[in-house]
Design a protein around this motif. Structure first.
Motif, PDB file in Angstrom:
ATOM      1  N   PHE A   1      10.958  13.712  -9.003  1.00  0.00           N
ATOM      2  CA  PHE A   1       9.896  13.198  -8.544  1.00  0.00           C
ATOM      3  C   PHE A   1       9.258  12.065  -9.349  1.00  0.00           C
ATOM      4  O   PHE A   1       8.600  11.197  -8.603  1.00  0.00           O
ATOM      5  CB  PHE A   1       8.942  14.421  -8.056  1.00  0.00           C
ATOM      6  CG  PHE A   1       9.235  14.634  -6.761  1.00  0.00           C
ATOM      7  CD1 PHE A   1       8.846  14.346  -5.581  1.00  0.00           C
ATOM      8  CD2 PHE A   1      10.004  15.976  -6.876  1.00  0.00           C
ATOM      9  CE1 PHE A   1       9.263  14.775  -4.373  1.00  0.00           C
ATOM     10  CE2 PHE A   1      10.359  16.421  -5.705  1.00  0.00           C
ATOM     11  CZ  PHE A   1       9.972  15.902  -4.191  1.00  0.00           C
ATOM     12  N   LEU A   2       9.101  12.415 -10.681  1.00  0.00           N
ATOM     13  CA  LEU A   2       8.718  11.260 -11.490  1.00  0.00           C
ATOM     14  C   LEU A   2       9.711  10.134 -11.324  1.00  0.00           C
ATOM     15  O   LEU A   2       9.053   8.977 -11.527  1.00  0.00           O
ATOM     16  CB  LEU A   2       8.823  11.594 -12.988  1.00  0.00           C
ATOM     17  CG  LEU A   2       7.600  12.811 -13.195  1.00  0.00           C
ATOM     18  CD1 LEU A   2       7.715  13.444 -14.590  1.00  0.00           C
ATOM     19  CD2 LEU A   2       6.191  12.324 -13.049  1.00  0.00           C
ATOM     20  N   GLN A   3      10.825  10.014 -11.538  1.00  0.00           N
ATOM     21  CA  GLN A   3      11.921   8.928 -11.247  1.00  0.00           C
ATOM     22  C   GLN A   3      11.611   8.233  -9.908  1.00  0.00           C
ATOM     23  O   GLN A   3      11.523   7.203  -9.831  1.00  0.00           O
ATOM     24  CB  GLN A   3      13.175   9.460 -11.176  1.00  0.00           C
ATOM     25  CG  GLN A   3      13.654   9.773 -12.757  1.00  0.00           C
ATOM     26  CD  GLN A   3      15.042  10.616 -12.786  1.00  0.00           C
ATOM     27  OE1 GLN A   3      15.440  11.214 -11.615  1.00  0.00           O
ATOM     28  NE2 GLN A   3      15.667  10.576 -13.734  1.00  0.00           N
TER      29      GLN A   3
ATOM     30  N   LEU B   1       6.934   2.376  -8.120  1.00  0.00           N
ATOM     31  CA  LEU B   1       6.119   1.576  -8.960  1.00  0.00           C
ATOM     32  C   LEU B   1       6.877   0.220  -9.220  1.00  0.00           C
ATOM     33  O   LEU B   1       6.215  -0.804  -9.199  1.00  0.00           O
ATOM     34  CB  LEU B   1       5.825   2.068 -10.548  1.00  0.00           C
ATOM     35  CG  LEU B   1       5.100   1.487 -11.340  1.00  0.00           C
ATOM     36  CD1 LEU B   1       3.605   1.210 -10.766  1.00  0.00           C
ATOM     37  CD2 LEU B   1       4.966   2.024 -12.848  1.00  0.00           C
ATOM     38  N   PHE B   2       7.973   0.237  -9.409  1.00  0.00           N
ATOM     39  CA  PHE B   2       8.794  -1.003  -9.327  1.00  0.00           C
ATOM     40  C   PHE B   2       8.737  -1.881  -8.314  1.00  0.00           C
ATOM     41  O   PHE B   2       8.812  -3.060  -8.166  1.00  0.00           O
ATOM     42  CB  PHE B   2      10.261  -0.681  -9.949  1.00  0.00           C
ATOM     43  CG  PHE B   2      10.428  -0.090 -11.281  1.00  0.00           C
ATOM     44  CD1 PHE B   2       9.586  -0.517 -12.386  1.00  0.00           C
ATOM     45  CD2 PHE B   2      11.573   0.756 -11.714  1.00  0.00           C
ATOM     46  CE1 PHE B   2       9.889   0.321 -13.488  1.00  0.00           C
ATOM     47  CE2 PHE B   2      11.923   1.116 -12.728  1.00  0.00           C
ATOM     48  CZ  PHE B   2      10.967   0.948 -13.916  1.00  0.00           C
ATOM     49  N   GLU B   3       8.761  -0.961  -7.075  1.00  0.00           N
ATOM     50  CA  GLU B   3       8.720  -1.683  -5.920  1.00  0.00           C
ATOM     51  C   GLU B   3       7.484  -2.274  -5.571  1.00  0.00           C
ATOM     52  O   GLU B   3       7.205  -3.503  -5.323  1.00  0.00           O
ATOM     53  CB  GLU B   3       8.967  -0.544  -4.621  1.00  0.00           C
ATOM     54  CG  GLU B   3       8.905  -1.322  -3.525  1.00  0.00           C
ATOM     55  CD  GLU B   3       9.076  -0.050  -2.280  1.00  0.00           C
ATOM     56  OE1 GLU B   3       9.132  -0.568  -1.026  1.00  0.00           O
ATOM     57  OE2 GLU B   3       9.280   1.220  -2.761  1.00  0.00           O
TER      58      GLU B   3
ATOM     59  N   VAL C   1       1.127   2.062 -16.570  1.00  0.00           N
ATOM     60  CA  VAL C   1       1.591   3.545 -15.945  1.00  0.00           C
ATOM     61  C   VAL C   1       3.207   3.674 -16.237  1.00  0.00           C
ATOM     62  O   VAL C   1       3.612   4.729 -15.931  1.00  0.00           O
ATOM     63  CB  VAL C   1       1.506   3.414 -14.349  1.00  0.00           C
ATOM     64  CG1 VAL C   1       1.988   4.270 -13.353  1.00  0.00           C
ATOM     65  CG2 VAL C   1      -0.201   3.361 -14.203  1.00  0.00           C
ATOM     66  N   GLU C   2       3.841   2.530 -16.159  1.00  0.00           N
ATOM     67  CA  GLU C   2       5.347   2.594 -16.105  1.00  0.00           C
ATOM     68  C   GLU C   2       5.554   3.152 -17.558  1.00  0.00           C
ATOM     69  O   GLU C   2       6.614   4.226 -17.524  1.00  0.00           O
ATOM     70  CB  GLU C   2       5.727   1.037 -16.188  1.00  0.00           C
ATOM     71  CG  GLU C   2       7.296   0.893 -16.348  1.00  0.00           C
ATOM     72  CD  GLU C   2       7.813  -0.585 -16.270  1.00  0.00           C
ATOM     73  OE1 GLU C   2       8.971  -0.492 -17.162  1.00  0.00           O
ATOM     74  OE2 GLU C   2       7.095  -1.279 -15.785  1.00  0.00           O
ATOM     75  N   LYS C   3       4.987   2.799 -18.718  1.00  0.00           N
ATOM     76  CA  LYS C   3       5.284   3.305 -19.726  1.00  0.00           C
ATOM     77  C   LYS C   3       4.889   4.710 -19.915  1.00  0.00           C
ATOM     78  O   LYS C   3       5.617   5.590 -20.669  1.00  0.00           O
ATOM     79  CB  LYS C   3       4.269   2.498 -20.883  1.00  0.00           C
ATOM     80  CG  LYS C   3       4.843   1.152 -21.390  1.00  0.00           C
ATOM     81  CD  LYS C   3       4.257   0.422 -22.148  1.00  0.00           C
ATOM     82  CE  LYS C   3       4.387  -1.123 -22.210  1.00  0.00           C
ATOM     83  NZ  LYS C   3       3.616  -1.783 -23.230  1.00  0.00           N
ATOM     84  N   MET C   4       4.091   5.272 -19.311  1.00  0.00           N
ATOM     85  CA  MET C   4       3.667   6.559 -19.238  1.00  0.00           C
ATOM     86  C   MET C   4       4.376   7.394 -18.485  1.00  0.00           C
ATOM     87  O   MET C   4       4.956   8.570 -19.055  1.00  0.00           O
ATOM     88  CB  MET C   4       2.101   6.831 -18.807  1.00  0.00           C
ATOM     89  CG  MET C   4       0.983   6.133 -19.758  1.00  0.00           C
ATOM     90  SD  MET C   4      -0.566   6.038 -18.655  1.00  0.00           S
ATOM     91  CE  MET C   4      -1.387   7.622 -19.691  1.00  0.00           C
TER      92      MET C   4
ATOM     93  N   LYS D   1       0.903  -1.159  -0.156  1.00  0.00           N
ATOM     94  CA  LYS D   1       0.007   0.177  -0.051  1.00  0.00           C
ATOM     95  C   LYS D   1       0.781   1.287   0.069  1.00  0.00           C
ATOM     96  O   LYS D   1       0.560   2.261  -0.779  1.00  0.00           O
ATOM     97  CB  LYS D   1      -0.968  -0.032   1.279  1.00  0.00           C
ATOM     98  CG  LYS D   1      -2.268  -0.864   1.015  1.00  0.00           C
ATOM     99  CD  LYS D   1      -3.002  -0.822   2.443  1.00  0.00           C
ATOM    100  CE  LYS D   1      -4.179  -1.675   2.271  1.00  0.00           C
ATOM    101  NZ  LYS D   1      -5.110  -1.487   3.532  1.00  0.00           N
ATOM    102  N   ARG D   2       1.940   1.306   0.676  1.00  0.00           N
ATOM    103  CA  ARG D   2       2.747   2.591   0.856  1.00  0.00           C
ATOM    104  C   ARG D   2       3.505   2.643  -0.416  1.00  0.00           C
ATOM    105  O   ARG D   2       3.716   3.741  -0.751  1.00  0.00           O
ATOM    106  CB  ARG D   2       3.939   2.178   2.000  1.00  0.00           C
ATOM    107  CG  ARG D   2       3.358   2.557   3.265  1.00  0.00           C
ATOM    108  CD  ARG D   2       4.468   3.048   4.361  1.00  0.00           C
ATOM    109  NE  ARG D   2       5.585   1.662   4.324  1.00  0.00           N
ATOM    110  CZ  ARG D   2       5.254   0.494   5.227  1.00  0.00           C
ATOM    111  NH1 ARG D   2       4.281   0.294   5.770  1.00  0.00           N
ATOM    112  NH2 ARG D   2       6.420  -0.245   5.130  1.00  0.00           N
ATOM    113  N   SER D   3       3.820   1.746  -1.147  1.00  0.00           N
ATOM    114  CA  SER D   3       4.747   2.079  -2.402  1.00  0.00           C
ATOM    115  C   SER D   3       3.840   2.331  -3.375  1.00  0.00           C
ATOM    116  O   SER D   3       4.127   3.026  -4.169  1.00  0.00           O
ATOM    117  CB  SER D   3       5.450   0.713  -2.610  1.00  0.00           C
ATOM    118  OG  SER D   3       4.613  -0.507  -2.955  1.00  0.00           O
ATOM    119  N   VAL D   4       2.523   1.670  -3.712  1.00  0.00           N
ATOM    120  CA  VAL D   4       1.855   2.061  -4.611  1.00  0.00           C
ATOM    121  C   VAL D   4       1.227   3.548  -4.405  1.00  0.00           C
ATOM    122  O   VAL D   4       0.818   4.190  -5.427  1.00  0.00           O
ATOM    123  CB  VAL D   4       0.789   1.029  -4.854  1.00  0.00           C
ATOM    124  CG1 VAL D   4      -0.401   1.017  -3.976  1.00  0.00           C
ATOM    125  CG2 VAL D   4       0.094   1.082  -6.396  1.00  0.00           C
TER     126      VAL D   4
END
Length: 116
Positions: free
Chosen positions: A65-67, A73-75, A104-107, A40-43
């Motif tokens: 911040f996007l990075q 997201l990877f987490e 979301v990753e691609k965006m 929950k925290r990571s997402v």
């Protein structure tokens, strides 16, 4: 664009948060302070960092911040894979949420590349 809320990547990441929260309601109770909490925290960090970066004065800050959002997201992708392997998530649920996560990753990658 008037607000970060107009960004499709932000909207999709909020949807990812919503689906993840719904998904974790079926996790075992003993995972409440473990994988459930961590996931929950990571997402939730993904749209939060997109929004925070949008509000920054400098493009370099926004990109940073996007990075961070991408890292979170990877987490969450890793934690969802673990949940699947532990059989907390069905294959159907894993595929559905993974597809949204990859979108979301691609965006995020596209936005980072566009700004950089």
């Amino acid at each position: 664009m008037k607000s970060y809320k107009d960004l499709i990547v932000w909207q999709k990441s909020v949807e990812l948060v919503t689906q993840t929260y719904i998904l974790t309601t079926s996790f075992p109770d003993e995972e409440k302070f473990g994988l459930t909490s961590q996931l929950k925290r990571s997402v939730i960090s993904v749209p939060s960092n997109i929004a925070e970066g949008y509000g920054r004065k400098y493009t370099k800050d926004y990109i940073r911040f996007l990075q961070i959002a991408r890292g979170s997201l990877f987490e969450s992708q890793t934690q969802l894979e673990i949940a699947f392997r532990l059989k907390f998530v069905s294959q159907e649920e894993a595929i559905k949420i993974n597809e949204l996560s990859l979108e979301v990753e691609k965006m995020l990658n596209s936005l980072i590349n566009k700004l950089g």
